[in-house]
Design an enzyme around this catalytic site. Structure first.
Site, PDB file in Angstrom:
ATOM      1  CB  SER A 188     -61.276 -52.322  -1.322  1.00  0.00           C
ATOM      2  OG  SER A 188     -62.200 -53.081  -2.084  1.00  0.00           O
ATOM      3  CG  ASP A 233     -73.430 -49.292  -3.560  1.00  0.00           C
ATOM      4  OD1 ASP A 233     -74.241 -48.440  -3.202  1.00  0.00           O
ATOM      5  OD2 ASP A 233     -72.199 -49.089  -3.592  1.00  0.00           O
ATOM      6  CG  HIS A 237     -59.514 -56.664  -3.075  1.00  0.00           C
ATOM      7  ND1 HIS A 237     -59.752 -57.392  -1.925  1.00  0.00           N
ATOM      8  CD2 HIS A 237     -60.301 -55.565  -3.006  1.00  0.00           C
ATOM      9  CE1 HIS A 237     -60.645 -56.760  -1.179  1.00  0.00           C
ATOM     10  NE2 HIS A 237     -61.006 -55.649  -1.816  1.00  0.00           N
TER      11      HIS A 237
END
Length: 820
Positions: free
Chosen positions: A98, A211, A346
């Protein structure tokens, strides 16, 4: 009402099996914002992210002029990737998650948090231009080649019309990289106007956040081995299929600071879906260690030369995210949310542009000098300037180092190890300009090894064996910090240096040599052994926090989050992050007076420091290099000269600094270096760094010299020379006096897990042990100060009693250590 709504949303989402985390987040937000109260709370939340001054991105584009430097008239399109310039790149592409897809970059509504603003993505977006304030790698490259292709535009998913060669997908993990590699190859082949065989391509791969964010849920699936296997598979596909390609592998950052960014209801809600493992206090330590392991495995893979088998393809590690942490608001310890979208997870435009700026600079920095943190408020590097050292070319492993052709050819002709060692040493010691051991050390690792295939492979084997046999990356077990972090029991600011409580310290500084400069702390490659990891140094480093890095500043931040002076990142004494760490690798005691003058000047010129009223803590540690050269000139490096140099430096501090507490840390015996057998490279490093210490015949002489150094230092401090005012003192901290290298459990072998791969400098574990020991010495009374490392001991707290003696809630001095 609110709790009931959240319960219903959570129940709804939990029933939707098979959805990705981003699909679940989309569904959750959609349901949440059907409620009018949520809309109102969102508008209030959004106001924090709309301060135009704080969100200004002008610093990232208003000074770019590199394209006007120009290429030599003779330049033609290169056939070698090691002669690739910005003018040669025709195609850009990107793979990832993303952060590369561009989620939330320009979000002004809750829907914007889920929107993929691909045209503004740091590594692949091509909206607008650099002149219009859109700072991305493609927009920088367009300055050199206006006909650049492949960059993404506008917004939408990776199958949208504007995605082009941006194949990143929100929620993807390393497991998705092979498929992204295959998709990218097919898109390049079909991209209009692209010559698949002839055009030079730049691909940026950045993956690992998801991850790590799922690591605590399935640590087997998201193990470092699986992570690197997935990246290796993807890179193998690119290597096998793509001609004329330069691949940036950008190292993943530590996601655990997400907890500090969970600001308010909405941010906490989003991070609960997007990165619960990074937010969960119980998982933070394991996730942080895994991030380090991901970084290490990536560095080893790229350094293996697996992708340097052809002249038209290479993979280069770009490490600017390695030590990057969320910036703080100026003058505070609060995260600067202007770098983030309203989900506090983000990047915003400002964050994306900082990443683009940093990637560009990393591209031009030689392998030996790549910055490991964001470039914030720093200039752009330009091709063909002295700062880059690689001419007009993007830096690769093959164009970053200069070397002596004679030494190179001579080395490659050797078969027998001893002959090679002789010639390597001869070449290293005969290099023009390599006047000190440290110069020779740097030249050997920076120039000789990288240009000799035999030595390079030997070095890689050495590091791999070092990791396997000695568990170098095993971290020091940081104990719980249970001290009362309030002010002193008197509740007032310290009136004298003998009433100094940890909460009173406003400024921290350090003087010394490579152990304080931080050489080799996190070394995993040839170059890391002489990289100065100042932000992680035991007495002055401020990278991370106490949960991740045990350093004296990170301990003191528990009492005063606004403490100043600590060093950050990597670089030499003049780097931006050095701050009040004036240590210089290779220094001897005679260099201390100059360091003292430099420190005084830096304190006086820092507008954020009140030289007259701020309490300062300075740590001085020197003597290793004096002892390492002692056998070559016993008169020059005598104990009297050693103590006189320290006295000269302390006199400068005493005459020029008000409100100052100086730790004088006693030097340790360097003779046990002879017992640290680590193979060819450790032996060679010891020859270069400390030949006197390596020779076992010198052990008794060096032990006696060490004791004389220690006694001369103790006599100087005990003289009262620095106790003439109530606002200044110097205190002996003796924890190194009897410290010797720890032994591996159950053996008589030195435990190399405390040392970098050169078997000489401390690694992160050794620095952590030193930090804990220094802190404990500072609160131990004069008569009770321990004279060795405090291994596996708890943090001591101000005011604790030892044998009925304490110094009150203050740092111990010779005047406040008293009977209760």
């Amino acid at each position: 009402m609110l709790s009931s709504l959240l319960f219903l949303v959570a129940a709804l989402v939990s029933c939707c099996h098979g959805l990705t985390k981003y699909e679940k987040l989309d569904l959750a937000l959609t349901e949440l914002f059907k409620n009018e109260t949520m809309e109102m709370l969102w508008r209030q939340h959004l106001q924090q992210f709309q301060n135009k001054e704080r969100r200004s991105v002008a610093q990232y584009y208003d000074d770019f002029n590199c394209h006007n430097i120009g290429l030599p008239p003779s330049h033609t399109t290169p056939t070698s990737v090691h002669k690739l310039t910005p003018w040669d790149i025709t195609v850009v592409a990107a793979m990832g998650d993303s952060l590369t897809a561009g989620n939330g970059i320009s979000a002004t509504s809750w829907l914007g948090v889920l929107t993929e603003y691909r045209g503004k993505s740091w590594s692949i977006g091509g909206d607008g231009s650099l002149d219009e304030g859109v700072v991305t790698l493609p927009n920088i490259l367009k300055k050199f080649n206006p006909n650049l292709k492949g960059y993404s535009l506008n917004f939408g998913d990776r199958n949208g019309a504007g995605a082009n060669l941006n194949v990143a997908d929100p929620g993807h993990t390393s497991y998705d990289m092979p498929d992204q590699a295959r998709m990218l190859i097919e898109r390049i082949k079909s991209e209009p106007g692209v010559s698949f065989l002839n055009d030079w391509k730049m691909v940026t791969l950045f993956i690992g956040g998801n991850d790590l964010c799922d690591y605590c849920n399935d640590n087997a699936r998201y193990s470092p081995d699986n992570y690197i296997n997935n990246i290796r598979t993807a890179l193998d596909i690119l290597h096998a299929e793509l001609p004329r390609t330069f691949v940036n592998v950008v190292e993943i950052f530590d996601v655990t600071p997400v907890a500090a960014l969970s600001h308010g209801f909405f941010c906490s809600f989003v991070t609960s879906y997007a990165c619960q493992c990074g937010k969960d206090p119980a998982a933070v330590a394991s996730v942080r260690q895994t991030a380090l392991d991901y970084q290490f495995e990536t560095e080893v893979l790229v350094a293996s030369e697996r992708y340097n088998t052809r002249d038209d393809f290479t993979v280069v590690l770009q490490p600017f995210f390695r030590t990057t942490v969320p910036p703080n608001q100026q003058g505070t310890s609060s995260p600067d949310l202007s770098y983030f979208s309203p989900d506090c997870f983000h990047f915003s435009e400002k964050g994306q542009y900082a990443a683009a700026h940093s990637l560009w600079n990393n591209l031009l920095e030689p392998i030996s000098r790549k910055d490991e943190a964001w470039y914030i408020n720093e200039p752009y590097l330009c091709p063909n300037t002295h700062a880059t050292g690689t001419g007009p070319y993007f830096a690769t492993s093959k164009n970053s180092a200069s070397y002596s052709p004679y030494c190179l050819s001579a080395l490659e002709s050797q078969v027998v190890m001893l002959t090679s060692l002789f010639i390597v040493t001869l070449c290293t010691f005969s290099n023009v300009g390599a006047s000190t051991w440290y110069d020779r050390y740097v030249k050997f690792y920076n120039e000789t090894i990288p240009n000799n295939s035999t030595l390079l492979q030997m070095w890689k084997d050495h590091v791999a064996d070092y990791e396997r046999q000695h568990a170098k990356r095993a971290s020091y077990p940081i104990p719980a910090f249970t001290c009362n972090t309030g002010t002193s029991s008197l509740g007032i600011e310290a009136r004298t240096v003998h009433e100094l409580h940890p909460s009173d310290i406003d400024v921290i500084a350090a003087m010394g040599d490579s152990l304080t400069a931080g050489n080799g702390i996190d070394a995993l490659t040839i170059l890391g052994d002489f990289t100065e990891y100042r932000g992680r140094s035991w007495s002055i480093g401020g990278d991370g926090d106490l949960n991740s890095r045990l350093t004296l500043p990170n301990i003191l931040k528990q009492y005063n989050p606004n403490i100043r002076g600590w060093s950050t990142g990597t670089g030499n004494v003049n780097s931006a992050g050095a701050n009040l760490n004036v240590a210089v690798a290779g220094s001897v005691s005679s260099d201390l007076p100059n360091q003292a003058r430099m420190l005084v000047n830096r304190i006086n010129s820092d507008s954020h420091i009140s030289a007259a009223t701020d309490w300062k803590l300075v740590t001085l540690f020197i003597g290793g290099n004096d002892l390492c050269d002692y056998c070559t000139d016993t008169a020059k490096f005598s104990a009297d000269n050693y103590a006189n140099h320290i006295a000269d430096a302390l006199d400068i501090l005493h005459d020029n600094l008000a409100r100052t507490f100086v730790n004088v840390v006693l030097i340790f015996d360097i003779a046990p270096i002879a017992a640290m057998e680590g193979g060819f490279f450790c032996n060679l490093a010891h020859d270069l760094v400390c030949a006197c210490g390596k020779d076992k015949n010198n052990a008794a002489m060096l032990y006696d010299a060490t004791v004389e150094y220690q006694m001369a230092t103790i006599e100087l401090i005990a003289s009262g020379r620095y106790d003439t005012r109530d606002d200044f003192t110097a205190v002996i901290q003796p924890f190194f006096s009897n410290t010797v290298p720890p032994k591996s459990p159950g053996t008589e072998n030195v435990d190399l897990s405390y040392f970098s791969p050169d078997c000489f400098h401390f690694n992160a574990k050794g620095h952590a042990a030193s930090s804990l020991s220094l802190w404990n010495n500072m609160v131990e009374t004069y008569s009770q100060k321990k004279q060795e490392w405090h291994l596996n001991e708890p943090f001591y707290c101000p005011g604790m009693q030892l044998l009925g003696i304490d110094s009150g809630p203050f740092f111990a001095t010779n005047q406040n250590s008293r009977n209760p």
